[in-house]
Design an enzyme around this catalytic site. Structure first.
Site, mmCIF file in Angstrom:
data_model
loop_
_atom_site.group_PDB
_atom_site.id
_atom_site.type_symbol
_atom_site.label_atom_id
_atom_site.label_comp_id
_atom_site.label_asym_id
_atom_site.label_seq_id
_atom_site.Cartn_x
_atom_site.Cartn_y
_atom_site.Cartn_z
ATOM 1 N N CYS A 121 0.820 -1.223 0.000
ATOM 2 C CA CYS A 121 0.000 0.000 0.000
ATOM 3 C C CYS A 121 0.851 1.269 0.000
ATOM 4 O O CYS A 121 1.952 1.283 0.542
ATOM 5 C CB CYS A 121 -0.880 0.032 1.229
ATOM 6 S SG CYS A 121 -1.867 -1.432 1.456
ATOM 7 N N ARG A 144 4.986 0.318 -5.930
ATOM 8 C CA ARG A 144 4.971 -0.503 -4.713
ATOM 9 C C ARG A 144 4.073 -1.727 -4.859
ATOM 10 O O ARG A 144 4.160 -2.657 -4.056
ATOM 11 C CB ARG A 144 4.489 0.340 -3.522
ATOM 12 C CG ARG A 144 5.439 1.454 -3.160
ATOM 13 C CD ARG A 144 4.800 2.429 -2.201
ATOM 14 N NE ARG A 144 4.554 1.856 -0.896
ATOM 15 C CZ ARG A 144 5.324 2.035 0.167
ATOM 16 N NH1 ARG A 144 6.411 2.761 0.069
ATOM 17 N NH2 ARG A 144 5.013 1.504 1.324
ATOM 18 N N TRP A 164 -3.018 -2.628 -1.443
ATOM 19 C CA TRP A 164 -2.619 -3.997 -1.789
ATOM 20 C C TRP A 164 -3.384 -4.883 -0.806
ATOM 21 O O TRP A 164 -3.125 -4.847 0.394
ATOM 22 C CB TRP A 164 -1.113 -4.144 -1.613
ATOM 23 C CG TRP A 164 -0.536 -5.442 -2.077
ATOM 24 C CD1 TRP A 164 -0.149 -5.765 -3.352
ATOM 25 C CD2 TRP A 164 -0.247 -6.591 -1.266
ATOM 26 N NE1 TRP A 164 0.349 -7.043 -3.375
ATOM 27 C CE2 TRP A 164 0.303 -7.572 -2.126
ATOM 28 C CE3 TRP A 164 -0.410 -6.893 0.084
ATOM 29 C CZ2 TRP A 164 0.706 -8.830 -1.661
ATOM 30 C CZ3 TRP A 164 -0.020 -8.147 0.542
ATOM 31 C CH2 TRP A 164 0.540 -9.094 -0.332
ATOM 32 N N ASN A 176 -1.735 1.977 5.990
ATOM 33 C CA ASN A 176 -0.840 0.875 5.600
ATOM 34 C C ASN A 176 -0.602 0.032 6.843
ATOM 35 O O ASN A 176 -0.465 0.582 7.940
ATOM 36 C CB ASN A 176 0.519 1.405 5.132
ATOM 37 C CG ASN A 176 0.459 2.031 3.765
ATOM 38 O OD1 ASN A 176 -0.610 2.124 3.168
ATOM 39 N ND2 ASN A 176 1.604 2.480 3.271
ATOM 40 N N GLY A 177 -0.501 -1.275 6.663
ATOM 41 C CA GLY A 177 -0.253 -2.148 7.814
ATOM 42 C C GLY A 177 -1.457 -3.030 8.085
ATOM 43 O O GLY A 177 -2.371 -3.124 7.258
ATOM 44 N N GLU A 215 18.033 -17.026 -8.122
ATOM 45 C CA GLU A 215 17.617 -15.660 -8.443
ATOM 46 C C GLU A 215 17.126 -15.558 -9.890
ATOM 47 O O GLU A 215 16.138 -14.873 -10.168
ATOM 48 C CB GLU A 215 18.781 -14.686 -8.170
ATOM 49 C CG GLU A 215 18.531 -13.241 -8.544
ATOM 50 C CD GLU A 215 17.338 -12.577 -7.857
ATOM 51 O OE1 GLU A 215 16.772 -13.140 -6.910
ATOM 52 O OE2 GLU A 215 16.957 -11.482 -8.307
ATOM 53 N N LYS A 270 13.379 -14.265 -10.814
ATOM 54 C CA LYS A 270 13.112 -13.143 -11.734
ATOM 55 C C LYS A 270 12.112 -13.566 -12.783
ATOM 56 O O LYS A 270 11.171 -12.851 -13.093
ATOM 57 C CB LYS A 270 14.391 -12.674 -12.456
ATOM 58 C CG LYS A 270 15.350 -11.767 -11.747
ATOM 59 C CD LYS A 270 14.864 -10.407 -11.374
ATOM 60 C CE LYS A 270 14.058 -10.389 -10.122
ATOM 61 N NZ LYS A 270 14.701 -10.282 -8.847
ATOM 62 N N GLU A 298 8.531 -14.065 -11.319
ATOM 63 C CA GLU A 298 7.925 -12.801 -10.872
ATOM 64 C C GLU A 298 7.311 -12.008 -12.020
ATOM 65 O O GLU A 298 6.219 -11.482 -11.893
ATOM 66 C CB GLU A 298 8.998 -11.896 -10.251
ATOM 67 C CG GLU A 298 9.347 -12.213 -8.834
ATOM 68 C CD GLU A 298 10.249 -11.146 -8.243
ATOM 69 O OE1 GLU A 298 11.322 -10.876 -8.815
ATOM 70 O OE2 GLU A 298 9.875 -10.562 -7.214
ATOM 71 N N HIS A 345 18.052 -35.823 -8.282
ATOM 72 C CA HIS A 345 17.305 -36.333 -7.127
ATOM 73 C C HIS A 345 15.828 -35.964 -7.194
ATOM 74 O O HIS A 345 15.132 -36.021 -6.188
ATOM 75 C CB HIS A 345 17.924 -35.796 -5.833
ATOM 76 C CG HIS A 345 19.341 -36.247 -5.645
ATOM 77 N ND1 HIS A 345 19.671 -37.550 -5.327
ATOM 78 C CD2 HIS A 345 20.517 -35.583 -5.789
ATOM 79 C CE1 HIS A 345 20.998 -37.658 -5.247
ATOM 80 N NE2 HIS A 345 21.527 -36.479 -5.543
ATOM 81 N N LYS A 371 6.413 -3.971 -3.876
ATOM 82 C CA LYS A 371 7.832 -3.619 -3.843
ATOM 83 C C LYS A 371 8.393 -3.743 -2.435
ATOM 84 O O LYS A 371 9.488 -4.239 -2.239
ATOM 85 C CB LYS A 371 8.029 -2.187 -4.367
ATOM 86 C CG LYS A 371 9.480 -1.758 -4.461
ATOM 87 C CD LYS A 371 10.228 -2.578 -5.500
ATOM 88 C CE LYS A 371 11.706 -2.289 -5.534
ATOM 89 N NZ LYS A 371 12.427 -3.334 -6.264
#
Ligand code: AGP
Length: 612
Positions: free
Chosen positions: A2, A27, A74, A100-101, A485, A489, A492, A508, A607
């Site tokens: 948010c 964000r 969000w 926010n929160g 990573e 990427k 995402e 395995h 973000k």
């Protein structure tokens, strides 16, 4: 996650707030809204969807005013729809709030308010808070400011809030506990925001609120107080050192691409004034006061989330190899609730681009309580983690707007390389080896340039593999986290399913997935494990997987075995993760673009993840 922007001044608040929302889009969000106060009236417009759509609705409306608040939400409590979007108003239309929160005890509070006869429109915890403030305001006849303070005493959880009251139209109240807030001070105008990005074009003078602080704006100016003790505080004004250019795309189609290209510069910025070439060491000023404890540590923990956690894994290899001190790398979300072994000889390093990630912040608070020395590796100056750790190193990557972290990651790797160098040179690392690593770091600019100068091969590979539904990324040693990573990427931003594994682990389990439709990306420099990776490549080849290799020189063996080669210049093995990460970022980027994805704001992602 948010985003908050509030404006208190004499100009038309609407374009300032809408522009502020656009700056906050990076964000991650799913709905947006705005509220302005005008001539004693409080008007709210909010809806699911993009800021652009809200802007159109605002243009068609009669919304007007010079004091207002706006929010990008969000979703946490309740799906992303118009009703759940912020701002939220109490049922009498007196108080309006953005938040926010998470209010953790919202359901008890909601029940208590319902018993008082309050009715709710949304599923959100935020509506509970605004109704609670309004209840104190009406029932106990408190002033607006007092009502906010009284309500916040009842709340368990985290908040960054800004609120307005119809009956006190010249007052704006904001408070912080767990979710950052910045106050911007300009000539006759004030801004409140969840980060500095919507403020920078108006003023560079800001005050960062600390935990448990609130701001009251009125026609006399601003007052900062402690929420719970109501004590007035005098706080220093900080000058923002970010530039507007940093938060604009320039000629690039996406922030992510700009930030990938920024790396030529940012990695050099991370090292500037810190590498001591002739000693094969580094000077990290932010650690000086704690150097004794760092050098004498019996063990390190590195704690972080997502991409920063991958950087931490590279850090483990580097520190253990160079300094021979054991390093445990833990997801912050696990660390914070697990029985970790910590004493005063333990150093806990928190890595975070934003410096606001809720789990990482909680992890360092726990580490501190248990007596460890805490070190922050953060990108955002003045962020919560940067301020709460005992000492630290800034990564200096500049503002990172694309949700998918790129330049912040390579800056983290650069800091960790310098950290390992410094520590290594005080322990086991020879001067000669230190100088070799330091020289490779200095030479990295040219290495990166050569990858960025011609991206046609990567665009071609993306075109050839765009129809794949799954990718596998494999690497050994230091390049195993690079594989993780690379896979992160890709998933995402392109929504292609991807997994990273240590190359030898493939047999395995993941090997069961391999067929002619599966691209497998190997990170295979000509290091000690090259021969072993070749065997793993052969295993994929036998099962007709499509092989993409990131390597540091062409070879006949690779020519025979691989479908596509991405060749980057040779560099020191310990620096290779930085160099190899860049083509993987580009590959993910081109695949996402070809699939028509929203590269900078991938669905569901935020973000800075300020909730646990
Ligand atoms: C990176 O591409 C991600 N969006 C995400 O994994 C991120 O790295 C993670 O949320 C941690 O963020 P931080 O570095 O700001 O703490």
């Amino acid at each position: 996650m948010c985003g908050i922007i509030g404006y208190y001044g004499n100009e038309d608040a609407i374009p300032i707030l809408i522009n502020g929302l656009k700056r906050l889009e990076y964000r991650g969000y799913d709905s947006a809204g705005i509220a302005v106060i005008n001539g004693g009236g409080l008007n709210v417009l909010k809806q699911a969807g993009k800021v652009k759509e809200l802007e159109s609705s605002v243009e068609e409306s009669t919304l007007k005013g010079s004091v207002g608040i706006a929010h990008t939400r969000w979703a946490t409590h309740g799906e992303p729809n118009d009703l759940n979007a912020h701002p939220h108003m109490d049922e009498t239309g007196t108080i309006v709030l953005i938040h926010n929160g998470i209010i953790e005890n919202y359901s008890n509070l909601r029940e208590a308010l319902q018993k008082e006869g309050v009715t709710f429109k949304s599923d959100t915890d935020t509506e509970v808070l605004v109704q609670l403030i309004a209840s104190f305001y009406r029932r106990d006849k408190l002033s607006f400011e007092q009502a906010v303070r009284a309500a916040l005493q009842e709340v368990v959880g985290t908040f960054g809030i800004v609120a307005l009251c119809k009956e006190e139209p010249d007052v704006m109240v904001a408070a912080r506990h767990g979710s950052p807030l910045v106050l911007g001070l300009s000539d006759g105008a004030y801004f409140l925001a969840s980060d500095a990005s919507p403020i920078i074009e108006h003023t560079r003078n800001v005050i960062y609120l600390d935990e448990g602080e609130m701001v009251i704006l009125n026609s006399d100016g601003y007052t900062i107080k402690q929420i719970y003790k109501n004590k007035v505080l005098s706080k220093a004004v900080t000058t923002l050192n970010m530039s507007l250019e940093e938060i604009e795309k320039g000629n690039f189609p996406h922030f992510m691409l700009k930030e990938i290209f920024d790396q030529k510069q940012t990695i050099m910025d991370t090292m500037r004034g810190r590498l001591i070439l002739d000693e094969g060491s580094a000077h990290l000023g932010g650690l000086m006061d704690c150097l004794d404890r760092i050098e004498n540590a019996s063990r390190f923990y590195i704690t972080a989330c997502g991409t920063s956690w991958h950087a931490g894994l590279v850090g483990k290899y580097l520190i253990e190899e160079c300094a021979h001190i054991p390093v445990h790398v833990e997801y912050a979300s696990e660390f914070r609730y697990r029985k970790v072994i910590i004493d005063s000889d333990t150093v806990v390093i928190a890595i975070s681009q934003s410096g606001e990630t809720a789990d990482t912040l909680a992890a360092i608070r726990k580490a501190k309580e248990m007596g460890a020395l805490t070190v922050g590796i953060c990108n955002v100056v003045g962020s919560s983690i940067a301020r709460e750790t005992d000492c630290g190193v800034y990564t200096r990557a500049g503002s990172e707007i694309g949700v998918a972290s790129t330049k912040a990651f390579t800056a983290q790797l650069t800091v960790l390389s310098m950290f390992a160098l410094k520590l290594g040179r005080r322990k086991n690392l020879s001067k000669r080896e230190g100088i070799n690593i330091a020289k490779s770091l200095v030479g990295i600019e040219k290495t990166i340039e050569s990858t960025l100068d011609d991206t046609s091969n990567l665009e071609y590979i993306a075109g050839e593999t765009v129809k794949a539904n799954n990718f596998l990324y494999l690497g050994r040693g230091l390049n195993f986290p690079v594989a993780l990573e690379g896979a992160l990427k890709l998933k995402e931003i392109s929504y292609i399913h991807a997994e990273g594994y240590p190359a030898a682990e493939m047999k395995h389990g993941p090997i069961a997935l391999i067929d002619e439709k599966m691209p497998v990306v190997f990170i295979a420099p000509h290091d000690l494990t090259f021969g072993k990776v070749i065997s793993n490549i052969q295993e994929v080849k036998s099962r007709r997987g499509k092989i993409i290799v990131v390597t540091d020189k062409k070879s006949k063996r690779l020519d025979k075995l691989t479908d596509y080669q991405i060749v980057v210049p040779t560099t020191h093995t310990r620096i290779f993760p930085i160099v190899a990460s860049i083509p993987l970022q580009l590959l993910a980027y081109y695949l996402a673009v070809l699939r028509g994805c929203e590269v900078d704001q991938p669905r569901n992602l935020a973000k800075s993840v300020t909730v646990e």
